[in-house]
Motif scaffolding. Structure first.
Motif, mmCIF file in Angstrom:
data_model
loop_
_atom_site.group_PDB
_atom_site.id
_atom_site.type_symbol
_atom_site.label_atom_id
_atom_site.label_comp_id
_atom_site.label_asym_id
_atom_site.label_seq_id
_atom_site.Cartn_x
_atom_site.Cartn_y
_atom_site.Cartn_z
ATOM 1 N N ARG A 1 83.324 83.167 -5.173
ATOM 2 C CA ARG A 1 84.517 83.376 -4.343
ATOM 3 C C ARG A 1 85.782 82.929 -5.071
ATOM 4 N NH1 ARG A 1 83.671 80.820 1.460
ATOM 5 N NH2 ARG A 1 85.842 81.582 1.589
ATOM 6 N N VAL A 2 85.676 81.830 -5.797
ATOM 7 C CA VAL A 2 86.822 81.347 -6.573
ATOM 8 C C VAL A 2 87.181 82.368 -7.657
ATOM 9 C CG1 VAL A 2 87.612 79.558 -8.174
ATOM 10 C CG2 VAL A 2 86.341 78.926 -6.111
ATOM 11 N N ALA A 3 86.155 82.919 -8.311
ATOM 12 C CA ALA A 3 86.398 83.915 -9.357
ATOM 13 C C ALA A 3 87.046 85.165 -8.773
ATOM 14 C CB ALA A 3 85.090 84.269 -10.055
ATOM 15 N N ARG A 4 86.539 85.629 -7.650
ATOM 16 C CA ARG A 4 87.081 86.840 -7.039
ATOM 17 C C ARG A 4 88.524 86.634 -6.602
ATOM 18 N NH1 ARG A 4 87.276 91.251 -8.293
ATOM 19 N NH2 ARG A 4 85.084 90.951 -8.826
ATOM 20 N N ALA A 5 88.815 85.475 -6.042
ATOM 21 C CA ALA A 5 90.185 85.186 -5.609
ATOM 22 C C ALA A 5 91.143 85.229 -6.797
ATOM 23 C CB ALA A 5 90.247 83.831 -4.919
ATOM 24 N N LEU A 6 90.710 84.700 -7.929
ATOM 25 C CA LEU A 6 91.560 84.710 -9.116
ATOM 26 C C LEU A 6 91.734 86.129 -9.643
ATOM 27 C CD1 LEU A 6 93.189 83.260 -11.254
ATOM 28 C CD2 LEU A 6 91.061 82.766 -12.488
ATOM 29 N N LEU A 7 90.662 86.894 -9.682
ATOM 30 C CA LEU A 7 90.729 88.254 -10.198
ATOM 31 C C LEU A 7 91.551 89.183 -9.304
ATOM 32 C CD1 LEU A 7 87.036 88.621 -11.388
ATOM 33 C CD2 LEU A 7 89.049 88.564 -12.855
ATOM 34 N N ASP A 8 91.639 88.841 -8.016
ATOM 35 C CA ASP A 8 92.405 89.664 -7.085
ATOM 36 C C ASP A 8 93.846 89.190 -6.913
ATOM 37 O OD1 ASP A 8 90.274 91.302 -6.625
ATOM 38 O OD2 ASP A 8 89.684 90.405 -4.722
ATOM 39 N N SER A 9 94.220 88.116 -7.576
ATOM 40 C CA SER A 9 95.555 87.543 -7.396
ATOM 41 C C SER A 9 96.594 88.309 -8.212
ATOM 42 C CB SER A 9 95.556 86.070 -7.816
ATOM 43 O OG SER A 9 95.248 85.944 -9.191
ATOM 44 N N PRO A 10 97.889 88.147 -7.881
ATOM 45 C CA PRO A 10 98.941 88.780 -8.679
ATOM 46 C C PRO A 10 98.918 88.257 -10.123
ATOM 47 C CG PRO A 10 99.819 87.924 -6.602
ATOM 48 C CD PRO A 10 98.420 87.386 -6.734
#
Length: 239
Positions: free
Chosen positions: A193-202
């Motif tokens: 989840r942490v990885a996905r949040a980073l990859l989806d961030s601006p």
């Protein structure tokens, strides 16, 4: 700016765009005609957007600045200069309203041979022409690349809000990657989840630039505490 993979259109969508290109041609082939047809081409525009959105990173980010949500379908080669490419799938990208309407507009610089001097991230790797300096948040041309320089200028890639955004994103990315690495070492499922949040961030271009740092340079840029985490991230989520 990061490389993006252009997906093929469905046969039906390709046929539809070809039909509308024919209309542009038979109705005069002028930019005025093309604009009017594009303005009212609700179904073709929906099919184009439906195909472009999965190509964009994160929450459908602008394909140029990697910051704001992409609200506009941009004609890479402007309608004014190439009306017959108005419905050409290879000529469509997603952009935020600023990059499309305030920055690029009808600009389409070319060299003496007519080759475009703007980077199309779906057709080439921007890193061949652009380098993001993580410690300053600014883009610079690679080896004085004319295409890199023109892309920076036309899209305003070094405008103040983008530079600040990248600097903030860099600090967050270093922290998030370290946190992610600790979770991975603890076999904590929350790591995904942490990885996905980073990859989806601006500003995913910041993370992309981090993964491309040379081993000899990385400690000076991200700091020694982040190096091991970045190495692990690169192996798991490198672009």
């Amino acid at each position: 700016m990061i490389p993006l993979r252009r997906i093929p259109l469905s046969a039906d969508a390709e046929k539809l765009l070809t039909k509308w290109t024919g209309r542009v041609s038979t109705e005069g082939g002028t930019s005025k005609t093309a604009r009017e047809l594009w303005r009212n081409a609700h179904t073709p525009k929906r099919r184009v957007r439906d195909a472009l959105e999965p190509m964009a990173r994160g929450n459908v980010r602008c394909m140029y600045c990697d910051d704001s949500r992409a609200t506009d379908i941009d004609h890479f080669q402007p309608i004014e200069k190439a009306p017959l490419r108005t419905f050409d799938w290879a000529n469509h990208l997603l952009a935020c309203s600023y990059c499309n309407s305030n920055a690029k507009r009808e600009l389409y610089p070319v060299d003496h041979s007519g080759t475009c001097l703007l980077i199309d991230p779906t057709a080439e790797d921007p890193a061949d022409h652009l380098m993001l300096l993580l410690l300053s948040g600014e883009y610079v041309p690679v080896k004085n690349s004319p295409k890199g320089q023109q892309t920076i200028e036309v899209f305003g890639l070094n405008r103040r809000e983008l530079v600040k955004g990248r600097l903030d994103a860099f600090d967050r990315a270093c922290s998030n990657i370290r946190d992610w690495h600790l979770l991975v070492q603890d076999s904590d499922a929350h790591a995904d989840r942490v990885a996905r949040a980073l990859l989806d961030s601006p500003f995913i271009d910041v993370v992309h630039a981090m993964t491309r740092l040379k081993p000899t340079v990385a400690p000076k840029v991200v700091g020694p505490r982040t190096v091991a985490a970045l190495d692990a991230w690169r192996s798991a989520h490198g672009f």
